[in-house]
Design a protein around this motif. Structure first.
Motif, PDB file in Angstrom:
ATOM      1  N   UNK A  14       0.839  -1.183   0.000  1.00 61.28           N
ATOM      2  CA  UNK A  14       0.000   0.000   0.000  1.00 61.28           C
ATOM      3  C   UNK A  14       0.882   1.245   0.000  1.00 61.28           C
ATOM      4  N   UNK A  15       1.117   1.783  -1.168  1.00 65.05           N
ATOM      5  CA  UNK A  15       2.003   2.945  -1.290  1.00 65.05           C
ATOM      6  C   UNK A  15       1.254   4.262  -1.206  1.00 65.05           C
ATOM      7  N   UNK A  16      -0.074   4.202  -1.100  1.00 66.39           N
ATOM      8  CA  UNK A  16      -0.857   5.433  -1.083  1.00 66.39           C
ATOM      9  C   UNK A  16      -0.784   6.141   0.257  1.00 66.39           C
ATOM     10  N   UNK A  17      -0.457   5.380   1.309  1.00 72.36           N
ATOM     11  CA  UNK A  17      -0.439   5.955   2.640  1.00 72.36           C
ATOM     12  C   UNK A  17      -1.809   6.058   3.256  1.00 72.36           C
ATOM     13  N   UNK A  18      -2.857   5.618   2.559  1.00 72.14           N
ATOM     14  CA  UNK A  18      -4.219   5.682   3.067  1.00 72.14           C
ATOM     15  C   UNK A  18      -4.518   4.475   3.942  1.00 72.14           C
ATOM     16  N   UNK A  19      -5.425   4.698   4.907  1.00 66.43           N
ATOM     17  CA  UNK A  19      -5.831   3.596   5.762  1.00 66.43           C
ATOM     18  C   UNK A  19      -6.577   2.547   4.957  1.00 66.43           C
ATOM     19  N   UNK A  20      -6.421   1.299   5.340  1.00 66.18           N
ATOM     20  CA  UNK A  20      -7.152   0.218   4.701  1.00 66.18           C
ATOM     21  C   UNK A  20      -8.605   0.234   5.155  1.00 66.18           C
ATOM     22  N   UNK A  21      -9.494  -0.177   4.296  1.00 69.74           N
ATOM     23  CA  UNK A  21     -10.909  -0.227   4.636  1.00 69.74           C
ATOM     24  C   UNK A  21     -11.186  -1.459   5.481  1.00 69.74           C
ATOM     25  N   UNK A  22     -12.107  -1.302   6.443  1.00 69.00           N
ATOM     26  CA  UNK A  22     -12.426  -2.386   7.355  1.00 69.00           C
ATOM     27  C   UNK A  22     -12.902  -3.624   6.610  1.00 69.00           C
ATOM     28  N   UNK A  23     -13.658  -3.412   5.523  1.00 69.00           N
ATOM     29  CA  UNK A  23     -14.174  -4.551   4.771  1.00 69.00           C
ATOM     30  C   UNK A  23     -13.089  -5.424   4.183  1.00 69.00           C
ATOM     31  N   UNK A  24     -11.921  -4.865   3.969  1.00 73.66           N
ATOM     32  CA  UNK A  24     -10.809  -5.618   3.400  1.00 73.66           C
ATOM     33  C   UNK A  24     -10.196  -6.607   4.392  1.00 73.66           C
ATOM     34  N   UNK A  29      -9.239 -11.100  10.061  1.00 68.56           N
ATOM     35  CA  UNK A  29      -9.010 -10.744  11.460  1.00 68.56           C
ATOM     36  C   UNK A  29      -9.930 -11.545  12.369  1.00 68.56           C
ATOM     37  N   UNK A  30     -11.208 -11.625  11.987  1.00 67.26           N
ATOM     38  CA  UNK A  30     -12.174 -12.375  12.796  1.00 67.26           C
ATOM     39  C   UNK A  30     -11.759 -13.834  12.926  1.00 67.26           C
ATOM     40  N   UNK A  31     -11.319 -14.434  11.835  1.00 65.53           N
ATOM     41  CA  UNK A  31     -10.870 -15.827  11.879  1.00 65.53           C
ATOM     42  C   UNK A  31      -9.604 -15.975  12.726  1.00 65.53           C
ATOM     43  N   UNK A  32      -8.709 -15.013  12.614  1.00 67.93           N
ATOM     44  CA  UNK A  32      -7.463 -15.085  13.374  1.00 67.93           C
ATOM     45  C   UNK A  32      -7.718 -15.058  14.875  1.00 67.93           C
ATOM     46  N   UNK A  33      -8.781 -14.367  15.282  1.00 67.71           N
ATOM     47  CA  UNK A  33      -9.133 -14.255  16.695  1.00 67.71           C
ATOM     48  C   UNK A  33     -10.298 -15.167  17.063  1.00 67.71           C
ATOM     49  N   UNK A  34     -10.319 -16.345  16.463  1.00 70.55           N
ATOM     50  CA  UNK A  34     -11.286 -17.390  16.811  1.00 70.55           C
ATOM     51  C   UNK A  34     -12.729 -16.891  16.749  1.00 70.55           C
ATOM     52  N   UNK A  35     -13.035 -16.194  15.638  1.00 71.80           N
ATOM     53  CA  UNK A  35     -14.402 -15.740  15.363  1.00 71.80           C
ATOM     54  C   UNK A  35     -14.966 -14.815  16.441  1.00 71.80           C
ATOM     55  N   UNK A  36     -14.078 -14.038  17.065  1.00 79.32           N
ATOM     56  CA  UNK A  36     -14.514 -13.021  18.019  1.00 79.32           C
ATOM     57  C   UNK A  36     -14.748 -11.726  17.245  1.00 79.32           C
ATOM     58  N   UNK A  37     -15.994 -11.438  16.968  1.00 77.66           N
ATOM     59  CA  UNK A  37     -16.331 -10.380  16.006  1.00 77.66           C
ATOM     60  C   UNK A  37     -15.936  -8.995  16.498  1.00 77.66           C
ATOM     61  N   UNK A  38     -16.054  -8.749  17.813  1.00 75.34           N
ATOM     62  CA  UNK A  38     -15.819  -7.382  18.279  1.00 75.34           C
ATOM     63  C   UNK A  38     -14.384  -6.915  18.064  1.00 75.34           C
ATOM     64  N   UNK A  39     -13.444  -7.841  17.996  1.00 75.02           N
ATOM     65  CA  UNK A  39     -12.038  -7.451  17.795  1.00 75.02           C
ATOM     66  C   UNK A  39     -11.889  -6.727  16.459  1.00 75.02           C
ATOM     67  N   UNK A  40     -12.426  -7.328  15.388  1.00 78.61           N
ATOM     68  CA  UNK A  40     -12.321  -6.695  14.077  1.00 78.61           C
ATOM     69  C   UNK A  40     -13.172  -5.450  13.956  1.00 78.61           C
ATOM     70  N   UNK A  41     -14.361  -5.469  14.541  1.00 78.02           N
ATOM     71  CA  UNK A  41     -15.269  -4.337  14.405  1.00 78.02           C
ATOM     72  C   UNK A  41     -14.708  -3.077  15.058  1.00 78.02           C
ATOM     73  N   UNK A  42     -13.965  -3.226  16.139  1.00 78.32           N
ATOM     74  CA  UNK A  42     -13.436  -2.051  16.839  1.00 78.32           C
ATOM     75  C   UNK A  42     -12.214  -1.460  16.155  1.00 78.32           C
ATOM     76  N   UNK A  43     -11.745  -2.103  15.102  1.00 79.26           N
ATOM     77  CA  UNK A  43     -10.630  -1.535  14.346  1.00 79.26           C
ATOM     78  C   UNK A  43     -10.995  -0.219  13.689  1.00 79.26           C
ATOM     79  N   UNK A  44     -12.286   0.009  13.486  1.00 79.59           N
ATOM     80  CA  UNK A  44     -12.709   1.233  12.792  1.00 79.59           C
ATOM     81  C   UNK A  44     -12.285   2.490  13.549  1.00 79.59           C
ATOM     82  N   UNK A  62      -6.632  -2.622  20.306  1.00 81.02           N
ATOM     83  CA  UNK A  62      -8.062  -2.905  20.458  1.00 81.02           C
ATOM     84  C   UNK A  62      -8.298  -3.829  21.655  1.00 81.02           C
ATOM     85  N   UNK A  63      -7.529  -4.902  21.727  1.00 82.26           N
ATOM     86  CA  UNK A  63      -7.720  -5.867  22.815  1.00 82.26           C
ATOM     87  C   UNK A  63      -7.304  -5.266  24.155  1.00 82.26           C
TER      88      UNK A  63
END
Length: 587
Positions: A14-24, A29-44, A62-63
């Motif tokens: 990512x050479x634009x320097x812009x933040x990545x979108x949560x949908x990406x 992330x959710x899978x990495x944290x054993x399907x704990x949804x709030x971890x990924x959602x709070x990244x916003x 976040x954690x």
């Protein structure tokens, strides 16, 4: 079209320097944290997530911001991972796999969960990502079951993050290849030891010379233009700059001797990492505007002879002539050891090693932190602000030895009680400063017995601070209190200063280059002083110096067989060193 690969491209390039979108990133992330949804959602709420490194650090934030109940729920969500960890241990053979060993493990696991209320969680891939042995797994469990609950909750979360980060690296196909190489080289060097089942390499021992010979060959294989072992046993490699003789050099390196029963990464990371960078430059036929001179310093720890920094002292012209007469515990002099090793025949040989600062841009050292700060902060790298100056003393308290049963309490001249007061004051006084530290590491009661009021004792005092004025102010306060305590208790005292080393502030411009390199990686810049001494503080006498710390595993323990660091952190340190050099070349 493979959308996962598109995400990988965004994360890695990512050479634009812009933040990545949560949908990406939400799904991996959710899978990495054993399907704990709030971890990924709070990244916003987190900003600056432009690549995988920044993503991993944002997830730790976040954690960390979650409440304890949420954190415990998250740990419990990893129960299946915890249960599967045992089946992944390698190797499981021989006595390790005995019924007795397995029964002990199961008993500890049960006791652990009864105490904390969650399963024992550990990153079973280990720091080299090759898996943990049964004995290391059991040892970690035995140690951690002793932790208070808040500390163990944080320890469990740290391992949880390692698991999740490893999963994300696999998902986005980012392997720490240079980190693996650095880790493997340190492991290979650790095969040389003076003692079985532990790592001990003291100055000019046969083992020490075997390490220097292996380092020399490693330097040659990496592509250095010049490689040799100098008169004090330093292994020196030079990789010329673009203009060869006209190019200045960046001096870097660390030590390869160890304490007794030490760890494999103290000092040696600062040798192997720049060596691997030169390997990369050489393999790509690249030259920088400056050369790189790498020095594997032969002695820093002061284990065999009562002097430290022998290797780096020679380079700054501060090698003392009387050091040659120092003897080890076997009565062998330093001069004899050098001659036997085929090194310096006289002081003049060592004096010729002094470097002219005009030929160098400065000195930088990469080192494991040897402390818990980065580990507890969840950060892989830190920029050192200064290497603490220190003053050390030996104290002797003299009171009156007397019968423990017949001496009234108000008639006693008890030196142990005086020492206790002193120790508690040292702890309190040092704790009032933001970065001062003080330690009483030795306390000996002479001729002590259970039925005698102590009449004489000896204790040590070690005071350190990033600035000499703060250190000296604390020393004065401590000795003023010692005088008051001893006067009140009718105890006399003697003190002898045995060491005084000035603080070594790191060069601001070099620090800024380290900070810029860390920011390039997507990491937060974190600054901290070094409480331990390093070769950099000797090089500070003649040229600007700066240090980069790498997080240690196991709460940052060092001078210990548990000393370690993770391959991912070594990879980031390697990339930071590379970016540091590129930034330096642009100045």
């Amino acid at each position: 079209m493979n959308t996962e690969r598109i995400v990988m491209g965004n994360l890695m390039g990512n050479s634009s320097g812009k933040d990545l979108e949560l949908g990406q990133i939400l799904d991996p992330v959710t899978k990495a944290y054993e399907n704990t949804l709030w971890v990924g959602m709070r990244l916003s709420a987190e900003k600056g997530i432009t690549n995988l490194v920044a993503l991993k650090q944002a997830l730790r934030v976040v954690v960390a911001r979650a409440n304890p109940a949420e954190q415990i729920e998250l740990i419990r969500n990893f129960r299946k991972v915890a249960e599967q960890a045992i089946s992944c241990l390698v190797p499981l053979t021989g006595a390790e796999e005995s019924d007795e060993g397995l029964a002990k493990l199961q008993a500890f696991q049960k006791a652990y969960e009864e105490k904390f209320g969650w399963p024992f969680l550990i990153f079973s891939e280990g720091p080299r990502h090759r898996g943990l042995s049964f004995l290391k797994f059991l040892g970690a469990l035995e140690a951690r079951i002793q932790n208070p609950m808040p500390i163990e909750r944080q320890e469990s979360l740290l391992h949880l993050h390692r698991i999740a980060e490893y999963r994300l690296s696999l998902h986005f196909e980012r392997a720490p290849d240079w980190g693996y190489k650095i880790w493997d080289c340190c492991e290979a060097l650790s095969q040389h030891s003076e003692e079985p089942n532990s790592l001990t390499v003291t100055f000019l021992s046969a083992t020490h010379q075997a390490v220097s010979a292996q380092l020399k060959q490693m330097f040659l294989d990496a592509g250095f233009d010049e490689v040799g072992i100098d008169a004090i046993g330093n292994v020196v490699g030079r990789y010329h700059g673009a203009k060869e003789a006209q190019s200045p050099y960046l001096l870097t390196g660390s030590h390869y001797d160890t304490v007794r029963n030490g760890g494999a990464f103290d000092g040696r990371v600062g040798i192997v990492l720049p060596m691997e960078f030169v390997r990369k430059l050489s393999s790509e036929r690249q030259r920088l505007p400056f050369g790189i001179e790498l020095v594997a310093f032969s002695e820093e720890e002061g284990v065999r002879f009562p002097a430290t920094f022998l290797g780096s002292s020679a380079l700054v012209g501060d090698f003392q002539s009387d050091w040659l007469s120092l003897v080890d515990t076997n009565g062998v002099s330093l001069q004899s050891a050098l001659s036997k090793g085929g090194l310096a025949a006289c002081l003049r040989d060592i004096q010729t090693l002094r470097r002219d600062p005009k030929n160098y841009l400065g000195f930088v050292e990469v080192h494991i932190e040897q402390g818990p700060v980065l580990y507890k902060c969840g950060l892989p790298l830190g920029v050192v602000t200064a290497i603490n100056g220190s003053r050390r003393y030996k104290l002797k308290l003299v009171g009156q030895a007397s019968h423990a049963g017949t001496t009234p309490m108000n008639d006693r001249r008890d030196v142990a009680c005086a020492a206790a007061e002193i120790i508690l004051f040292v702890e309190k006084a040092a704790g009032q400063g933001s970065s001062t530290v003080a330690t009483v590491g030795v306390l000996q009661v002479s001729n002590g017995s259970i039925n005698t009021v102590p009449g004489q004792c000896e204790l040590s005092l070690d005071v350190r601070a990033p600035e000499d004025d703060d250190r000296d102010f604390l020393v004065e306060a401590i000795f003023a209190e010692i005088s008051a305590i001893c006067k009140r208790r009718q105890v006399s005292f003697e003190s002898r200063e045995v060491l005084k080393i000035a603080a070594a502030p790191c060069d601001l411009k070099l620090r800024e280059l380290w900070a810029g390199a860390i920011q390039d990686l997507g990491l937060k810049v974190f600054e901290l002083p070094s409480g331990a001494g390093h070769d950099a503080m000797k090089m500070h006498q003649t040229m600007p110096q700066a240090m980069l710390f790498v997080r240690g595993e196991n709460n940052g323990v060092s001078h210990n067989p548990l000393e370690s660091t993770d391959s991912d952190d070594l990879q980031l340190a390697f990339e930071a060193f590379e970016r540091f050099c590129l930034r330096l070349g642009c100045q």
